[in-house]
Design an enzyme around this catalytic site. Structure first.
Site, PDB file in Angstrom:
ATOM      1  NE  ARG A   1      72.636  22.641  42.874  1.00 44.72           N
ATOM      2  CZ  ARG A   1      72.893  22.427  41.597  1.00 44.72           C
ATOM      3  NH1 ARG A   1      73.984  21.821  41.261  1.00 44.72           N
ATOM      4  NH2 ARG A   1      72.063  22.842  40.661  1.00 44.72           N
TER       5      ARG A   1
ATOM      6  CE1 TYR B   1      70.390  13.179  32.597  1.00 40.86           C
ATOM      7  CE2 TYR B   1      68.135  13.810  32.141  1.00 40.86           C
ATOM      8  CZ  TYR B   1      69.435  14.153  32.393  1.00 40.86           C
ATOM      9  OH  TYR B   1      69.805  15.473  32.450  1.00 40.86           O
TER      10      TYR B   1
END
Ligand code: CP3
Length: 345
Positions: free
Chosen positions: A30, A154
């Protein structure tokens, strides 16, 4: 194919280098408007990850735009749990989200190991093949996977967390389940890394982003044990192990069968070097927040870091991934400073 700029590979193997190589964790992402343009033309992060031509395109962007000495394949560590049967979503501004989690033996049905990695993760190996074709040997391509402990976090917690208390709870309440799940993740991860290497990854990195939330004993039992299995299994290319926050275990990590050890910005490079000796390359470790300061300060802090190296065996990087709102021009200053630095050893 011969790699023209193979500094990263030579540094990893401890061979002669004319300057320190540099790349950034999370460089494909990003911070670049060019990335956001590609990402914006698709439905979201996952479509980008799963579309090999586009993933290859954003993998190469930092090589062209920033001038880094290596590309890292654009993907995510979470493709592994998904291939094992636990689907994830990437929620804008929030991060990963798993609908299901594994907190009991019953949940192990979402932790499959008997499948063909090429079949379920073929979009990654295809992206690697396309990237190398387009890079045409300019720089090496880094493959990667999450470490079993971080993937376990996770798969059990189901999303990001500051404490991962659900994940850590299992280590105390059901260590047998923990080891079973960690073993399964390890098995798939080894096959996955080997598939990446076969497709053309020139070096691989294992990210243990949540190593630092375990104490030394627990990291030895639930983290290092599986890092060891991965490091021992991968002999085809140089291996980098990055265990963020594992200050108490950095010597044990370096003792595994790896070439390079990642160092985060809380660790002192000279202390790590003293602890592990000259047989491993160190990678890191500028504080990613330095890149919010002025160009002059970026240059000064980068030179301070470089001056703290007391060996040739380094690959320069940040101490963790680059933050999304950093000005790419500051990243360029960081890279330029490293490239113009004269090694003293
Ligand atoms: O380094 C690179 O440039 C290659 C690409 C890469 C991504 N994720 C792309 C990504 C790599 C190497 C990763 C690794 C990764 N993913 C880690 C280990 C490294 C680390 O930072 O500790 C972890 C823990 C993840 C899991 C993950 N992926 C989280 C927690 C998030 C959300 C938070 C965040 O950083 O955005 C992601 C999303 C993600 N992975 C993005 C990118 C470019 C942002 C998604 C977007 O484009 O909107």
């Amino acid at each position: 194919m011969k790699i023209q700029n193979d500094l990263v590979l030579r540094a990893a193997r401890g061979e002669a280098i004319e300057r320190y190589p540099v790349w950034l964790m999370r460089q494909a992402g990003r911070i670049l408007p060019e990335y956001r343009a590609v990402r914006g033309s698709l439905s979201g992060f996952k479509e980008l990850v799963e579309t090999p031509e586009r993933a290859a395109e954003v993998t190469i962007q930092p090589v062209d735009i920033l001038g880094v000495d290596a590309a890292i394949i654009f993907s995510d560590i979470l493709v592994v749990p998904e291939a094992m049967g636990l689907e994830y979503q990437m929620i804008e501004k929030k991060g990963p989200w798993f609908e299901k989690t594994i907190r009991s033996e019953e949940g192990l049905k979402f932790a499959q190991t008997e499948f063909d990695v090429e079949d379920r993760l073929g979009y990654v190996t295809e992206a690697i093949r396309i990237t190398n074709k387009e890079l045409n040997g300019r720089v090496p391509l880094i493959g990667f996977a999450g470490a079993p402990w971080t993937i376990f976090c996770y798969m059990t917690e189901g999303h990001g967390s500051k404490t991962f208390s659900e994940a850590r709870k299992i280590l105390y309440t059901n260590p047998t389940l923990a080891h079973e799940l960690l073993s399964r993740i390890t098995k798939v991860t080894i096959q996955y890394l080997k598939a990446q290497i076969k497709a053309g990854a020139h070096i691989v990195q294992v990210f243990d982003s949540w190593a630092g939330i375990l104490g030394k004993e627990q990291y030895t039992e639930f983290g290092l044990k599986y890092m060891d299995q991965i490091a021992a299994a991968i002999n085809e290319v140089p291996v980098t192990l990055f265990a963020k926050g594992a200050y108490n275990s950095v010597s044990d990590l370096a003792a595994l069968d790896c070439n390079t050890v990642g160092v985060d910005w809380n660790m002192q490079m000279s202390e790590v070097r003293a602890a592990i000796g000259e047989n491993r390359t160190l990678q890191g470790n500028l504080d990613p927040c330095v890149l919010y300061s002025s160009h002059q300060e970026v240059e000064r802090q980068t030179n301070n870091m470089l001056n703290s190296f007391i060996s040739r065996r380094h690959i320069v990087n940040l101490g963790h991934g680059v933050y999304p709102d950093v000005d790419p021009e500051k990243v360029k200053t960081f890279i330029k400073t490293v490239k113009s630095y004269e090694i003293q050893y």
